[in-house]
Scaffold this active site. Sequence first.
Site, PDB file in Angstrom:
ATOM      1  N   HIS A  83       0.833  -1.224  -0.021  1.00  0.00           N
ATOM      2  CA  HIS A  83       0.159   0.052  -0.096  1.00  0.00           C
ATOM      3  C   HIS A  83       1.113   1.306  -0.127  1.00  0.00           C
ATOM      4  O   HIS A  83       1.240   1.617   0.796  1.00  0.00           O
ATOM      5  CB  HIS A  83      -0.990   0.210   1.106  1.00  0.00           C
ATOM      6  CG  HIS A  83      -1.876   0.957   1.097  1.00  0.00           C
ATOM      7  ND1 HIS A  83      -3.355   0.627   1.435  1.00  0.00           N
ATOM      8  CD2 HIS A  83      -1.942   2.162   0.820  1.00  0.00           C
ATOM      9  CE1 HIS A  83      -4.033   1.995   1.290  1.00  0.00           C
ATOM     10  NE2 HIS A  83      -3.119   2.954   1.053  1.00  0.00           N
ATOM     11  N   HIS A  85       1.822   5.372  -2.197  1.00  0.00           N
ATOM     12  CA  HIS A  85       1.479   6.401  -3.054  1.00  0.00           C
ATOM     13  C   HIS A  85       2.492   6.998  -3.360  1.00  0.00           C
ATOM     14  O   HIS A  85       3.201   7.644  -2.775  1.00  0.00           O
ATOM     15  CB  HIS A  85       0.555   7.424  -2.436  1.00  0.00           C
ATOM     16  CG  HIS A  85      -0.945   6.629  -1.753  1.00  0.00           C
ATOM     17  ND1 HIS A  85      -1.804   5.977  -2.794  1.00  0.00           N
ATOM     18  CD2 HIS A  85      -1.310   6.227  -0.710  1.00  0.00           C
ATOM     19  CE1 HIS A  85      -2.876   5.499  -1.987  1.00  0.00           C
ATOM     20  NE2 HIS A  85      -2.377   5.691  -0.726  1.00  0.00           N
ATOM     21  N   LYS A 213      -8.573  -0.447  -6.938  1.00  0.00           N
ATOM     22  CA  LYS A 213      -8.701   0.347  -5.733  1.00  0.00           C
ATOM     23  C   LYS A 213     -10.003   1.056  -5.634  1.00  0.00           C
ATOM     24  O   LYS A 213     -10.264   1.780  -6.541  1.00  0.00           O
ATOM     25  CB  LYS A 213      -7.402   1.327  -5.562  1.00  0.00           C
ATOM     26  CG  LYS A 213      -7.720   2.159  -4.258  1.00  0.00           C
ATOM     27  CD  LYS A 213      -7.454   1.609  -2.853  1.00  0.00           C
ATOM     28  CE  LYS A 213      -7.250   2.773  -1.827  1.00  0.00           C
ATOM     29  NZ  LYS A 213      -6.339   3.541  -1.827  1.00  0.00           N
ATOM     30  N   HIS A 254     -10.257   0.438   0.332  1.00  0.00           N
ATOM     31  CA  HIS A 254     -10.101   1.334   1.328  1.00  0.00           C
ATOM     32  C   HIS A 254     -11.234   1.253   2.305  1.00  0.00           C
ATOM     33  O   HIS A 254     -12.495   1.608   1.734  1.00  0.00           O
ATOM     34  CB  HIS A 254     -10.118   2.541   0.849  1.00  0.00           C
ATOM     35  CG  HIS A 254     -10.269   3.816   1.886  1.00  0.00           C
ATOM     36  ND1 HIS A 254      -9.076   4.500   2.346  1.00  0.00           N
ATOM     37  CD2 HIS A 254     -11.348   4.524   2.275  1.00  0.00           C
ATOM     38  CE1 HIS A 254      -9.422   5.471   3.321  1.00  0.00           C
ATOM     39  NE2 HIS A 254     -10.920   5.164   3.134  1.00  0.00           N
ATOM     40  N   HIS A 274      -6.545  -0.652   5.723  1.00  0.00           N
ATOM     41  CA  HIS A 274      -6.870   0.103   7.180  1.00  0.00           C
ATOM     42  C   HIS A 274      -7.454  -0.839   7.982  1.00  0.00           C
ATOM     43  O   HIS A 274      -7.157  -1.030   9.052  1.00  0.00           O
ATOM     44  CB  HIS A 274      -7.368   1.528   6.967  1.00  0.00           C
ATOM     45  CG  HIS A 274      -7.227   2.395   5.623  1.00  0.00           C
ATOM     46  ND1 HIS A 274      -5.638   2.467   5.648  1.00  0.00           N
ATOM     47  CD2 HIS A 274      -7.438   2.925   4.453  1.00  0.00           C
ATOM     48  CE1 HIS A 274      -5.516   3.230   4.622  1.00  0.00           C
ATOM     49  NE2 HIS A 274      -6.352   3.487   3.868  1.00  0.00           N
ATOM     50  N   ASP A 344       1.075   2.798   3.300  1.00  0.00           N
ATOM     51  CA  ASP A 344       0.482   4.111   2.953  1.00  0.00           C
ATOM     52  C   ASP A 344       1.614   5.247   2.753  1.00  0.00           C
ATOM     53  O   ASP A 344       1.205   6.515   3.085  1.00  0.00           O
ATOM     54  CB  ASP A 344      -0.593   4.716   4.085  1.00  0.00           C
ATOM     55  CG  ASP A 344      -2.054   5.061   3.187  1.00  0.00           C
ATOM     56  OD1 ASP A 344      -2.031   5.291   2.149  1.00  0.00           O
ATOM     57  OD2 ASP A 344      -2.934   5.216   3.788  1.00  0.00           O
TER      58      ASP A 344
END
Length: 440
Positions: A83, A85, A213, A254, A274, A344
Site C-alpha cells: 500500500h 502512493h 482500488k 479502502h 486500514h 500508506d
Amino acid sequence: MQIRVALPNDMVNKDPVDDGASYHGILADLLIPGRGEPLKNGALVVKDSTIEWVGPQNEIPSEYSSIRFSRVPVLMPGMWDAHTHFEGVGVAIGIRDSMKPFLPGTATLIGAVIVDDMRRTLMAGFTSIRELGGYGGDVAPAIDMGAIVGPHVYAAMSILSITGGHGDIQDVPLQTVLDACAHGSSSSFVCDGVDGCIKAVRQQIRRGAKVIKVCSTGGTLSLNDQPEDTQFSPEELRAMVQEAKRSSRVVAAHAHGKPGIMAALDAGVKSIEHGSYLDEEVAAKMKEKDAILVPTRHIVEGLIDGDDDLDPRQRAKLERGVQLSRDSIKLAIKLGVKIALGTDTFSSDRNHAVAHGKNATELRYAVEAGMTPLQAIEMATATPPETLGPQARKSGQLKAGFDADLIAISSNPLEDIEVLINPDNITHVWKGGVVFKSPR
Ligand SMILES: [Zn+2]
C-alpha cells in the site's frame, strides 16, 4: 532491455551447465525463506532472473560446482509494500494542495520527483510495491525498461470513489475533477452507478492497472466525509469486483467503518486497507473469504506524531482513529487474519516520518502488536503478492521457480526486527537476479 548495474564479476558465471544462461550463487549464514522455517548455512542459486535451487550449503548439487558463490550473513526475499502512493507530496504538491495535481505541468513535476522515491524504496530492500492510487504506475514502464531504478510496480492507477467520497477532491469544482478523470491526470477517479463503475474499472485497466482500488468508506485525509461513512452501494461494489475479475484483477477496498468493510467483503474484494473497525465478526468473515488485511499502521503513527500541514478536519479524524488502528491489528493477529505489509507511504519530503524508504517501520508495529519477527517477515514477503490475486508473480519467497528478488542484511532480523528499518543494514538488493545494491 534490462539495466545491468555494477554486477561484480565474481558474482556471475556464464554457463556452468552449458545452457546459455547466467548463474550466480549466494551462501548465507542464515537464510530466511519468507514462508517456513529459517535455514542455517543455507545456499541459493540464481539462473537469469529466477531462483533455481535453495538448500543447505553441504547439499549444493555438483552441477553448480563451477559457479562462484558470494557470502552474506542473512539472506531473505526482497520485501513488498502492498500500500503506497507516489505523488510527490511535500515537494511537488502539499498534503492540502488539492488543486495542484490539476495544474499544467504538475504531473510531469510529480513524475520527476518520484524518480528518487522509487530508487530509495528499492535501496531500502523493497523489491516490489503495490501502488493504490498515484503516479507510480505511469513511471513503471521506465523502471521496466531500465531507464530509472525502482522496484517492481503493481499499480491501481486511479483510486475509484463516489462523488463526494474519499477519493474525490472535495474542495475543487466537480467539473475540474471530472475533466482530470477524463484525461487520466489525477490519482483519483469519481464514478457513480453500476454502469459508471464498470466503465471506471475498464478505464483503469486500459491505463495499465494490475489491481483495482475502491473506497468503500470515507477516509481521514479527505475533508468532508467520515471514516465511518459507507461509500458505493452493494450493487456498485459487486459490479466493480465482477468487472475486475473478467480481466483477472482483484479489488482492494479502502475501508475503515464496519458496514463498509462488510459490504466490501460481501462483494468479494481481496484486501481490506486500514480496517480500523475490525472486530470478531469482521475477522471471521475475512477468514471465510480468504481476504487479506493491510493495516497501514505506519501512516497513522507517523502522522499522529506531528504533521503540522494537516487540516484541522484531517487531524481530528486521525486522533479519533489512532487507537482503533492499534486495536484492530492486535485483534487480527490474535484471531489469525491474514495480514500483508502496507504502509500508506506517500511523502517525498525526506524529513517526513512517512517518506519513501522508511517502509520497513511497519514491521516494528506488527511485532509490537503481537507478531513474532518471523511472522512479521512473512507479512513483508510471502503474503503481499497474494493481494494481487491472479496478477501476482511467483515472488516473496526463497523457493525454486520464484523471482530472484533478494536482499542481504548485515545482522539477524529475527533477533531484532529494527535492523530492517535502517536501509544502511540492507547490504545487497537483487531484483530479477540483477544486483542493484552491494557494498562494492
Ligand atoms: Zn492509501
